[in-house]
Design an enzyme around this catalytic site. Structure first.
Site, PDB file in Angstrom:
ATOM      1  N   CYS A 148      -5.291  -7.764  16.385  1.00 41.45           N
ATOM      2  CA  CYS A 148      -6.416  -7.456  15.483  1.00 41.45           C
ATOM      3  C   CYS A 148      -7.057  -8.700  14.890  1.00 41.45           C
ATOM      4  O   CYS A 148      -8.163  -8.632  14.350  1.00 41.45           O
ATOM      5  CB  CYS A 148      -5.954  -6.520  14.368  1.00 41.45           C
ATOM      6  SG  CYS A 148      -5.155  -5.044  14.976  1.00 41.45           S
ATOM      7  N   ASN A 202      -8.927   2.137  13.247  1.00 44.36           N
ATOM      8  CA  ASN A 202      -8.600   0.727  13.484  1.00 44.36           C
ATOM      9  C   ASN A 202      -8.982   0.367  14.919  1.00 44.36           C
ATOM     10  O   ASN A 202      -8.310   0.781  15.865  1.00 44.36           O
ATOM     11  CB  ASN A 202      -7.096   0.531  13.241  1.00 44.36           C
ATOM     12  CG  ASN A 202      -6.639  -0.896  13.487  1.00 44.36           C
ATOM     13  OD1 ASN A 202      -7.371  -1.715  14.046  1.00 44.36           O
ATOM     14  ND2 ASN A 202      -5.417  -1.197  13.098  1.00 44.36           N
ATOM     15  N   HIS A 233     -10.407  -6.686   8.156  1.00 43.60           N
ATOM     16  CA  HIS A 233     -10.001  -5.866   9.297  1.00 43.60           C
ATOM     17  C   HIS A 233      -9.753  -4.442   8.797  1.00 43.60           C
ATOM     18  O   HIS A 233      -9.118  -4.246   7.764  1.00 43.60           O
ATOM     19  CB  HIS A 233      -8.743  -6.465   9.926  1.00 43.60           C
ATOM     20  CG  HIS A 233      -8.106  -5.549  10.919  1.00 43.60           C
ATOM     21  ND1 HIS A 233      -8.829  -4.924  11.916  1.00 43.60           N
ATOM     22  CD2 HIS A 233      -6.818  -5.134  11.065  1.00 43.60           C
ATOM     23  CE1 HIS A 233      -8.013  -4.174  12.627  1.00 43.60           C
ATOM     24  NE2 HIS A 233      -6.791  -4.279  12.129  1.00 43.60           N
TER      25      HIS A 233
HETATM   26  C1  LIG Z   1       1.257   4.229   9.304  1.00 37.92           C
HETATM   27  C2  LIG Z   1       1.004   4.493   7.825  1.00 37.92           C
HETATM   28  C3  LIG Z   1      -0.367   5.111   7.658  1.00 37.92           C
HETATM   29  C4  LIG Z   1       2.036   5.447   7.311  1.00 37.92           C
HETATM   30  O1  LIG Z   1       1.795   5.686   5.936  1.00 37.92           O
HETATM   31  P1  LIG Z   1       2.999   5.712   4.895  1.00 37.92           P
HETATM   32  O2  LIG Z   1       2.426   6.032   3.595  1.00 37.92           O
HETATM   33  O3  LIG Z   1       3.739   4.411   5.060  1.00 37.92           O
HETATM   34  O4  LIG Z   1       3.816   6.914   5.414  1.00 37.92           O
HETATM   35  P2  LIG Z   1       5.351   6.938   5.840  1.00 37.92           P
HETATM   36  O5  LIG Z   1       5.548   6.206   7.138  1.00 37.92           O
HETATM   37  O6  LIG Z   1       6.173   6.571   4.661  1.00 37.92           O
HETATM   38  O7  LIG Z   1       5.518   8.461   6.103  1.00 37.92           O
HETATM   39  C5  LIG Z   1       5.519   9.413   5.054  1.00 37.92           C
HETATM   40  C6  LIG Z   1       5.774  10.751   5.651  1.00 37.92           C
HETATM   41  O8  LIG Z   1       4.626  11.158   6.398  1.00 37.92           O
HETATM   42  C7  LIG Z   1       5.005  11.504   7.715  1.00 37.92           C
HETATM   43  N1  LIG Z   1       3.939  11.150   8.611  1.00 37.92           N
HETATM   44  C8  LIG Z   1       3.756  10.015   9.333  1.00 37.92           C
HETATM   45  N2  LIG Z   1       2.619  10.089  10.036  1.00 37.92           N
HETATM   46  C9  LIG Z   1       2.069  11.300   9.746  1.00 37.92           C
HETATM   47  C10 LIG Z   1       0.898  11.951  10.150  1.00 37.92           C
HETATM   48  N3  LIG Z   1       0.026  11.403  11.014  1.00 37.92           N
HETATM   49  N4  LIG Z   1       0.643  13.173   9.643  1.00 37.92           N
HETATM   50  C11 LIG Z   1       1.470  13.764   8.770  1.00 37.92           C
HETATM   51  N5  LIG Z   1       2.601  13.197   8.356  1.00 37.92           N
HETATM   52  C12 LIG Z   1       2.899  11.970   8.837  1.00 37.92           C
HETATM   53  C13 LIG Z   1       6.276  10.724   7.970  1.00 37.92           C
HETATM   54  O9  LIG Z   1       7.035  11.346   8.986  1.00 37.92           O
HETATM   55  C14 LIG Z   1       6.951  10.773   6.630  1.00 37.92           C
HETATM   56  O10 LIG Z   1       7.595  12.016   6.491  1.00 37.92           O
HETATM   57  P3  LIG Z   1       9.016  12.085   5.750  1.00 37.92           P
HETATM   58  O11 LIG Z   1       8.755  11.629   4.337  1.00 37.92           O
HETATM   59  O12 LIG Z   1       9.343  13.534   5.853  1.00 37.92           O
HETATM   60  O13 LIG Z   1       9.917  11.185   6.499  1.00 37.92           O
HETATM   61  C15 LIG Z   1       1.077   3.170   7.010  1.00 37.92           C
HETATM   62  O14 LIG Z   1       2.420   2.736   6.946  1.00 37.92           O
HETATM   63  C16 LIG Z   1       0.246   2.079   7.577  1.00 37.92           C
HETATM   64  O15 LIG Z   1      -0.960   2.159   7.598  1.00 37.92           O
HETATM   65  N6  LIG Z   1       0.857   0.972   8.023  1.00 37.92           N
HETATM   66  C17 LIG Z   1       0.150  -0.146   8.548  1.00 37.92           C
HETATM   67  C18 LIG Z   1      -0.274   0.167   9.935  1.00 37.92           C
HETATM   68  C19 LIG Z   1      -1.294  -0.800  10.449  1.00 37.92           C
HETATM   69  O16 LIG Z   1      -2.206  -1.112   9.743  1.00 37.92           O
HETATM   70  N7  LIG Z   1      -1.146  -1.215  11.690  1.00 37.92           N
HETATM   71  C20 LIG Z   1      -2.056  -2.055  12.320  1.00 37.92           C
HETATM   72  C21 LIG Z   1      -2.038  -3.399  11.688  1.00 37.92           C
HETATM   73  S1  LIG Z   1      -3.316  -4.356  12.348  1.00 37.92           S
END
Ligand SMILES: CC(C)(COP(=O)(O)OP(=O)(O)OC[C@H]1O[C@@H](n2cnc3c(N)ncnc32)[C@H](O)[C@@H]1OP(=O)(O)O)[C@@H](O)C(=O)NCCC(=O)NCCS
Length: 326
Positions: free
Chosen positions: A113, A283, A253
């Site tokens: 990215c 993204n 980004h």
């Molecule tokens: C991926 C991301 C959105 C997840 O959000 P989060 O707030 O960290 O959520 P978590 O991973 O803690 O998950 C919380 C819950 O939601 C659930 N969950 C994950 N994805 C889900 C989705 N698409 N829909 C519904 N529930 C979802 C998980 O299973 C978890 O359930 P649990 O509590 O029963 O275990 C976030 O971590 C993120 O944006 N990370 C950076 C990713 C990124 O930017 N990558 C590219 C970098 S260039």
């Protein structure tokens, strides 16, 4: 040392729109969850007959038109992509052929990215060194075919698109003021496409285990992104002797609206000064900054003389920032 400036921008996103509701029919998720946790409402995805070079070519043609430069005048084309058409030839060579840029050298750059800002720093250096005059930099990605559409933790995040800019030398004050690049390979496993390379060549086994799709540790990535992007903006501003309150626009980004808000907060910038389009594209990795830049230039939010800070973060891990006076 010569300075460089962006003399034209262009972008292209595939026509097909995939909404959160569409994805909720494929995996156990909801529009509400995706919007609250990521800020994404919909994203564009390629059609069966489209590849990265096709959308990169469309963005490139628009950037050349806005720069009023003939393809034959280009000296160099850099395509930043983590989703190239092939391992080789490079997507940049395919774009070079598509647009008829016969006199240009061409290569791909892989910094995930952060790729567009890495390309900007390299293009700026080639111009400063006096080696080239007309450089086309492109960020282009087609994640659609590299996502596991049964994995709700990744498939909701990404989208396809391309953005491009033309760099030229300038003697004016409107120029690239500073660039800053960073990396930390100890985070190599946080976002990864495990198979298909020399480490784990393609086999029936890798296909069965779905190792040709993006794997991500979301939470770790989130924390590192917030810190690295905040640090990168502050570093490039300090190196460029620009204070945060001089910034007219921050183009971060577009990975997650919560990351964007945290970075703006770290730089003490109100969200009114932050360019956001993650709701419409998700993204798009290396394409996210040039698409946002092109939209803000075309709708005249960005005006001559504005100070623009751009910051990115991605797999690797990599990060990059730059400051431009428009
Ligand atoms: C991926 C991301 C959105 C997840 O959000 P989060 O707030 O960290 O959520 P978590 O991973 O803690 O998950 C919380 C819950 O939601 C659930 N969950 C994950 N994805 C889900 C989705 N698409 N829909 C519904 N529930 C979802 C998980 O299973 C978890 O359930 P649990 O509590 O029963 O275990 C976030 O971590 C993120 O944006 N990370 C950076 C990713 C990124 O930017 N990558 C590219 C970098 S260039």
């Amino acid at each position: 040392m010569r300075k460089s400036t962006i003399v034209g921008t262009g972008s292209y996103a595939p026509e097909k729109v995939l909404t959160n509701e569409d994805i909720a029919k494929m995996v156990d998720t909801s529009d509400e969850w995706i919007q609250t946790r990521t800020g994404v409402k919909e994203r564009r995805v390629i059609s069966k007959d489209e590849a990265t070079s096709d959308i990169a070519t469309k963005a490139a043609i628009r950037a050349l038109e806005s720069a009023r430069i003939n393809p034959s005048e280009l000296n160099l084309i850099i395509v930043a992509t983590a989703t190239p058409d092939f391992f080789f030839p490079s997507t940049a060579c395919i774009v070079q052929h598509n647009i008829g840029a016969k006199n240009a050298a061409a290569f791909d750059l892989e910094a995930a990215c952060s790729g567009f800002l890495y390309s900007l720093a390299i293009g700026n250096s080639f111009i400063s060194a006096g080696l080239y005059n007309n450089i086309l930099i492109i960020g282009a990605e087609t994640f659609y075919n590299f996502l596991d559409w049964e994995d709700r933790t990744t498939c909701v995040l990404f989208g396809d698109g391309a953005g491009a800019a033309v760099l030229r030398p300038t003697t004016a004050e409107n120029c690239v003021i500073g660039t800053y690049l960073g990396a930390d390979g100890s985070g190599k496993d946080n976002i990864k496409l495990p198979a298909g390379g020399s480490r784990l060549p393609a086999s029936q086994e890798t296909v069965n285990q779905k190792l040709h799709y993006v794997k991500m540790r979301g939470k770790e990535t989130f924390k590192i992104a917030v810190r690295a992007m905040g640090d990168a903006v502050l570093t490039v501003l300090e190196q460029s002797k620009i204070s945060p309150d001089e910034i007219d626009w921050l183009i971060p980004h577009q990975a997650n609206i919560r990351i964007i808000r945290a970075v703006a907060n770290r730089v003490s910038l109100p969200m009114e000064k932050v360019i956001v389009n993650i709701d419409r594209y998700g993204n798009t990795s290396a394409a996210s900054i040039p698409i946002a830049l092109d939209e803000a230039v075309r709708d005249e939010r960005i005006k001559e003389g504005d100070i623009i800070a751009m910051v990115a973060f991605g797999a690797g891990m990599t990060w990059a920032a730059s400051v431009i006076r428009w």
